[in-house]
Motif scaffolding. Structure first.
Motif: not given
Length: 253
Positions: A37-42, A102-109
């Motif tokens: 499932t989605e885990y954006s912003g993790m 804001a990359v600090l908060h990205s689940g992708t990064v």
């Protein structure tokens, strides 16, 4: 190379499929493992859902669907959960730019930085669609650019990860190295607060990014590439280290 492809939007995301296809088209051995499932912003969270102490992994037509955050998936991939450890971890393609601090908060990064911290090469890939909402998402544009950068990502200095952002255009021919903007495309803002509650939302940033930063270059139609490093100690700290007296050899640092 053996490449792990993951994301923070879930196993069914079209961006994930495009990124995996791009890596395969370059002749690499690709395994896909992404959150169920989605885990954006993790960010680099190691969150996982367990059943009787076990993290559930389901084999699907798209790849392994894991009940966990993308950084957790990157860790267990490096440990051999999906076969031989990957040489390179690709994370994305995220719908929306991951730019600025804001990359600090990205689940992708976060997945890419976690892989880099574990000694694996990594690259995060995102498609900047915010300026073109309602239009077609040009996943293939980002996929092609990512494919062209695979060798560069694999040759990046140890302990670093590449962060690629691509404008949402049918074709992009300009790639610029960029520094991070001071903020992201969207920022959290308080809409309402009262006794015992607060209501927030992520709204588009009204500030103009500094020239030469990733957000400024994206707005000009350039793809951007930024080299990131996982958290590490500061070489020249602002507060100098207070040396203890030479006779006090038993005191802890």
């Amino acid at each position: 190379m053996r490449i792990l492809v993951t994301n923070d939007d879930g196993i069914a995301s079209p961006g994930l499929a495009v990124l995996a296809s791009a890596a395969r088209s370059a002749g690499h051995d690709v395994v896909v493992a992404a959150p169920a499932t989605e885990y954006s912003g993790m960010s680099a969270s190691l969150a996982a859902v367990t059943s009787q102490g076990r993290v559930v992994i389901e084999k699907t037509p798209q790849g392994y669907a894991v009940a966990a955050a993308p950084a957790y998936i990157a860790v267990i991939a490096v440990l051999g959960a999906f076969g031989p450890p990957p040489d390179l971890v690709l994370s994305g393609i995220n719908p929306g730019a991951n730019a600025g601090r804001a990359v600090l908060h990205s689940g992708t990064v976060g997945a890419a930085l976690t892989a880099a911290a574990r000694g694996c090469h990594a690259m995060a890939v995102s498609l900047d669609y915010l300026a073109a909402q309602g239009e077609t998402l040009h996943w293939e544009t980002a996929g092609l650019l990512a494919r062209d950068l695979l060798d560069r990502a694999a040759a990046a200095p140890p302990g670093t990860a590449l962060n690629l952002n691509v404008p949402n255009l049918p074709a992009v021919t300009s790639l610029r190295e960029a520094r991070l903007a001071a903020f992201g495309q969207v920022q959290i803002q308080i809409l309402e607060s009262g006794d015992g509650y607060v209501r927030t939302d992520f709204l588009r940033t009204k500030e103009s990014p500094a020239p030469g930063t990733d957000l400024a270059l994206l707005a000009e139609g350039h793809a951007t590439l930024t080299v990131l490093r996982p958290p590490s100690e500061v070489v020249d700290p602002v507060i100098p280290h207070q040396r203890r007296p030479a006779s006090d050899s038993s005191a802890p640092d």
